[in-house]
Design a protein around this motif. Structure first.
Motif, PDB file in Angstrom:
ATOM      1  N   LYS A  13       0.837  -1.199   0.000  1.00 32.87           N
ATOM      2  CA  LYS A  13       0.000   0.000   0.000  1.00 32.87           C
ATOM      3  C   LYS A  13       0.870   1.246   0.000  1.00 32.87           C
ATOM      4  O   LYS A  13       1.883   1.309   0.692  1.00 32.87           O
ATOM      5  CB  LYS A  13      -0.910   0.000   1.232  1.00 32.87           C
ATOM      6  CG  LYS A  13      -1.927   1.109   1.220  1.00 32.87           C
ATOM      7  CD  LYS A  13      -2.924   0.962   2.341  1.00 32.87           C
ATOM      8  CE  LYS A  13      -3.954   2.058   2.265  1.00 32.87           C
ATOM      9  NZ  LYS A  13      -4.914   1.965   3.360  1.00 32.87           N
ATOM     10  N   SER A  14       0.478   2.244  -0.770  1.00 28.61           N
ATOM     11  CA  SER A  14       1.236   3.477  -0.915  1.00 28.61           C
ATOM     12  C   SER A  14       1.332   4.244   0.395  1.00 28.61           C
ATOM     13  O   SER A  14       0.349   4.369   1.125  1.00 28.61           O
ATOM     14  CB  SER A  14       0.582   4.366  -1.976  1.00 28.61           C
ATOM     15  OG  SER A  14       1.231   5.616  -2.043  1.00 28.61           O
ATOM     16  N   THR A  21      -2.508   0.411  -4.523  1.00 34.68           N
ATOM     17  CA  THR A  21      -1.945  -0.835  -4.022  1.00 34.68           C
ATOM     18  C   THR A  21      -1.320  -1.639  -5.151  1.00 34.68           C
ATOM     19  O   THR A  21      -1.662  -1.470  -6.326  1.00 34.68           O
ATOM     20  CB  THR A  21      -3.014  -1.708  -3.340  1.00 34.68           C
ATOM     21  OG1 THR A  21      -4.022  -2.017  -4.295  1.00 34.68           O
ATOM     22  CG2 THR A  21      -3.618  -1.029  -2.141  1.00 34.68           C
ATOM     23  N   ARG A  38      10.048   0.771  -3.552  1.00 36.25           N
ATOM     24  CA  ARG A  38       9.796   2.067  -4.180  1.00 36.25           C
ATOM     25  C   ARG A  38       9.194   1.794  -5.549  1.00 36.25           C
ATOM     26  O   ARG A  38       9.857   1.265  -6.434  1.00 36.25           O
ATOM     27  CB  ARG A  38      11.096   2.848  -4.310  1.00 36.25           C
ATOM     28  CG  ARG A  38      10.900   4.270  -4.788  1.00 36.25           C
ATOM     29  CD  ARG A  38      12.192   5.057  -4.672  1.00 36.25           C
ATOM     30  NE  ARG A  38      12.004   6.423  -5.078  1.00 36.25           N
ATOM     31  CZ  ARG A  38      12.250   6.885  -6.310  1.00 36.25           C
ATOM     32  NH1 ARG A  38      12.722   6.073  -7.224  1.00 36.25           N
ATOM     33  NH2 ARG A  38      12.037   8.154  -6.598  1.00 36.25           N
ATOM     34  N   ASP A  41       3.316   5.325  -8.134  1.00 35.27           N
ATOM     35  CA  ASP A  41       1.943   5.543  -7.677  1.00 35.27           C
ATOM     36  C   ASP A  41       1.221   6.339  -8.758  1.00 35.27           C
ATOM     37  O   ASP A  41       1.493   7.521  -8.945  1.00 35.27           O
ATOM     38  CB  ASP A  41       1.948   6.317  -6.356  1.00 35.27           C
ATOM     39  CG  ASP A  41       0.570   6.448  -5.742  1.00 35.27           C
ATOM     40  OD1 ASP A  41      -0.427   6.366  -6.484  1.00 35.27           O
ATOM     41  OD2 ASP A  41       0.497   6.652  -4.525  1.00 35.27           O
ATOM     42  N   HIS A  47       7.076   8.194  -8.073  1.00 36.36           N
ATOM     43  CA  HIS A  47       7.521   7.019  -7.339  1.00 36.36           C
ATOM     44  C   HIS A  47       7.509   7.321  -5.837  1.00 36.36           C
ATOM     45  O   HIS A  47       8.025   8.356  -5.424  1.00 36.36           O
ATOM     46  CB  HIS A  47       8.941   6.621  -7.776  1.00 36.36           C
ATOM     47  CG  HIS A  47       8.975   5.958  -9.099  1.00 36.36           C
ATOM     48  ND1 HIS A  47       8.978   6.659 -10.282  1.00 36.36           N
ATOM     49  CD2 HIS A  47       8.983   4.647  -9.441  1.00 36.36           C
ATOM     50  CE1 HIS A  47       8.990   5.808 -11.303  1.00 36.36           C
ATOM     51  NE2 HIS A  47       9.017   4.575 -10.801  1.00 36.36           N
ATOM     52  N   PHE A  50       6.115   1.903  -1.027  1.00 37.32           N
ATOM     53  CA  PHE A  50       4.951   1.058  -0.802  1.00 37.32           C
ATOM     54  C   PHE A  50       5.336   0.068   0.285  1.00 37.32           C
ATOM     55  O   PHE A  50       6.359  -0.602   0.193  1.00 37.32           O
ATOM     56  CB  PHE A  50       4.572   0.305  -2.073  1.00 37.32           C
ATOM     57  CG  PHE A  50       3.760   1.115  -3.048  1.00 37.32           C
ATOM     58  CD1 PHE A  50       2.406   0.880  -3.207  1.00 37.32           C
ATOM     59  CD2 PHE A  50       4.351   2.111  -3.805  1.00 37.32           C
ATOM     60  CE1 PHE A  50       1.657   1.618  -4.092  1.00 37.32           C
ATOM     61  CE2 PHE A  50       3.615   2.846  -4.693  1.00 37.32           C
ATOM     62  CZ  PHE A  50       2.254   2.598  -4.838  1.00 37.32           C
TER      63      PHE A  50
END
Length: 54
Positions: A13-14, A21, A38, A41, A47, A50
Motif C-alpha cells: 500500500k502506498s 496498491t 519504491r 503511484d 515514485h 509502498f
C-alpha cells in the motif's frame, strides 16, 4: 506449481496516502520483515514507498 507459506501473496500500500496498491509475492525466508519497495503511484504521479500491509 505448489503454493505454500514460503512465498505468500502480499499487498503493498502506498505511503503517499492515495490508496494505491500492488499485489506481489515475497520470499519469507529472505525477507521475514515487512516488505518496502519504491514503486510508481499512478494517483500521485510519482515514485513513492509502498509498504506491506497485513
Amino acid at each position: 506449481m505448489a503454493r505454500n507459506a514460503t512465498r505468500p501473496v502480499v499487498t503493498l500500500k502506498s505511503t503517499a496516502g492515495t490508496g494505491a496498491t500492488y499485489v506481489t509475492r515475497k520470499n519469507r525466508g529472505n525477507d521475514p520483515d515487512r516488505l518496502v519497495l519504491r514503486k510508481y503511484d499512478p494517483v500521485a504521479g510519482e515514485h513513492v514507498l509502498f509498504r506491506e500491509e497485513r
